[in-house]
Scaffold this motif. Structure first.
Motif, short mmCIF file in Angstrom:
data_model
loop_
_atom_site.label_atom_id
_atom_site.label_comp_id
_atom_site.label_asym_id
_atom_site.label_seq_id
_atom_site.Cartn_x
_atom_site.Cartn_y
_atom_site.Cartn_z
N PHE A 25 51.11 -3.44 89.02
CA PHE A 25 50.89 -2.64 90.23
C PHE A 25 52.20 -2.48 91.01
O PHE A 25 52.51 -1.38 91.50
N VAL A 26 52.96 -3.56 91.14
CA VAL A 26 54.21 -3.50 91.90
C VAL A 26 55.18 -2.51 91.25
O VAL A 26 55.88 -1.76 91.93
N ALA A 27 55.21 -2.48 89.90
CA ALA A 27 56.07 -1.51 89.20
C ALA A 27 55.61 -0.08 89.51
O ALA A 27 56.44 0.82 89.75
N ASP A 28 54.30 0.14 89.56
CA ASP A 28 53.75 1.47 89.91
C ASP A 28 54.09 1.81 91.35
O ASP A 28 54.45 2.95 91.67
N LEU A 29 53.95 0.83 92.24
CA LEU A 29 54.20 1.04 93.66
C LEU A 29 55.67 1.39 93.91
O LEU A 29 55.99 2.24 94.75
N LEU A 30 56.55 0.74 93.16
CA LEU A 30 57.99 1.00 93.29
C LEU A 30 58.29 2.47 92.99
O LEU A 30 59.04 3.13 93.72
N ALA A 64 40.26 0.47 96.42
CA ALA A 64 41.08 0.10 95.25
C ALA A 64 41.52 -1.36 95.34
O ALA A 64 41.61 -2.05 94.32
N GLU A 65 41.79 -1.83 96.56
CA GLU A 65 42.17 -3.24 96.75
C GLU A 65 40.99 -4.17 96.39
O GLU A 65 41.18 -5.18 95.73
N VAL A 66 39.79 -3.80 96.85
CA VAL A 66 38.60 -4.61 96.53
C VAL A 66 38.41 -4.67 95.02
O VAL A 66 38.19 -5.74 94.44
N ALA A 67 38.53 -3.51 94.37
CA ALA A 67 38.34 -3.45 92.91
C ALA A 67 39.38 -4.31 92.19
O ALA A 67 39.09 -4.89 91.14
N PHE A 68 40.56 -4.39 92.76
CA PHE A 68 41.63 -5.18 92.14
C PHE A 68 41.30 -6.67 92.17
O PHE A 68 41.45 -7.37 91.17
N TRP A 69 40.82 -7.16 93.33
CA TRP A 69 40.41 -8.58 93.39
C TRP A 69 39.20 -8.83 92.49
O TRP A 69 39.13 -9.84 91.80
N THR A 103 48.47 1.09 104.48
CA THR A 103 47.18 0.47 104.16
C THR A 103 47.34 -0.53 103.01
O THR A 103 46.79 -1.64 103.05
N ILE A 104 48.10 -0.14 101.98
CA ILE A 104 48.34 -1.02 100.83
C ILE A 104 48.92 -2.35 101.30
O ILE A 104 48.45 -3.44 100.92
N GLU A 105 49.94 -2.27 102.14
CA GLU A 105 50.67 -3.49 102.53
C GLU A 105 49.93 -4.27 103.61
O GLU A 105 49.93 -5.50 103.60
N ARG A 106 49.27 -3.59 104.54
CA ARG A 106 48.52 -4.28 105.58
C ARG A 106 47.32 -5.04 104.98
O ARG A 106 47.01 -6.17 105.36
N THR A 107 46.67 -4.40 104.00
CA THR A 107 45.54 -5.06 103.35
C THR A 107 46.00 -6.33 102.63
O THR A 107 45.37 -7.39 102.73
N TYR A 108 47.13 -6.21 101.95
CA TYR A 108 47.68 -7.34 101.20
C TYR A 108 48.08 -8.48 102.14
O TYR A 108 47.77 -9.65 101.89
N LEU A 109 48.72 -8.14 103.24
CA LEU A 109 49.13 -9.16 104.21
C LEU A 109 47.91 -9.88 104.80
O LEU A 109 47.87 -11.12 104.84
N GLN A 161 48.43 -8.39 86.28
CA GLN A 161 48.06 -7.04 86.71
C GLN A 161 48.81 -6.64 87.98
O GLN A 161 49.19 -5.48 88.16
N ASP A 162 49.04 -7.60 88.86
CA ASP A 162 49.75 -7.25 90.10
C ASP A 162 51.22 -6.91 89.83
O ASP A 162 51.79 -6.07 90.50
N ALA A 163 51.81 -7.55 88.82
CA ALA A 163 53.19 -7.19 88.44
C ALA A 163 53.23 -5.72 88.01
O ALA A 163 54.16 -4.98 88.36
#
Ligand code: HMH
Length: 198
Positions: free
Chosen positions: A46-51, A185-190, A126-132, A42-44
């Motif tokens: 997401f990364v395609a969407d983020l790109l 959205a990050e919480v829902a993803f985990w 926010t997307i990247e800081r949360t992930y880090l 699923q994260d792959a």
């Protein structure tokens, strides 16, 4: 308001996204491999969407934000190649359909794509800081997951997040609403990965 103030203004949802049970299970090794594999596929996506989102943001970004966004785009293309290698090694099918949390996050990115630049830059920070911070919680990672935890906690990634912070602050930040929506959205993803064990 500097974007880092958002972390102090919303401590509970922030903790929910960055100290999620998925991450503590990556750290202590109790995470079922199926949950990790579900998450990886699923994260792959997401990364395609983020790109796609980030490419459009670069096209309308103010001049000082171009370098950090362009560098991030190259990193995302490399990240997709890395996901493809990891998926092949684990025998995973990256063409599996998007699960609901992935589809909902893609829809959020589309909405932010239509929002003004300060909102979009704050969303990306926010997307990247949360992930880090999330992967930092999982350090050093159980042996089975250590390579992944290391991959997402390298100093270069922290430097990129700092660059996005500068870019978002330079345009005045984007406010509370986009921050809380992205963190949810990050919480829902985990959550999705823990619920749907492949
Ligand atoms: C869900 N959030 C999610 N996946 C990612 N790869 C990132 C953020 C960072 O790119």
């Amino acid at each position: 308001m500097p974007v880092t103030e958002l972390l102090q203004r919303h401590p509970e949802i922030w903790r929910g996204a960055t100290a999620h049970p998925f991450l503590t299970a990556v750290r202590d090794g109790s995470l079922p491999a199926g949950a990790f594999d579900t998450w990886l596929v699923q994260d792959a996506r997401f990364v395609a969407d983020l790109l796609r989102f980030q490419a459009r943001l670069l096209a309308r970004a103010p001049r000082p934000a171009q370098a950090v966004l362009a560098g991030g785009l190259v990193a995302l293309v490399e990240e997709l190649a890395w996901f493809e290698e990891q998926a092949a090694a684990r025998g995973l099918d990256l063409t599996a359909p998007a699960l609901p949390a992935t589809a909902a996050y893609a829809e959020l990115l589309q909405r932010v794509d239509a929002a003004e630049v300060p909102v979009a830059l704050t969303a990306l920070w926010t997307i990247e800081r949360t992930y880090l911070d999330a992967w930092t919680t999982a350090l050093p990672g159980a042996p089975a997951y250590r390579e992944f935890v290391e991959h997402w906690t390298v100093p270069g990634f922290a430097g990129y997040v700092a660059g996005l912070e500068t870019a978002a602050d330079a345009v005045g930040g984007g406010g509370d609403a986009v921050f809380t929506e992205v963190v949810a959205a990050e919480v829902a993803f985990w959550d999705m990965a823990l619920e749907r064990v492949a």
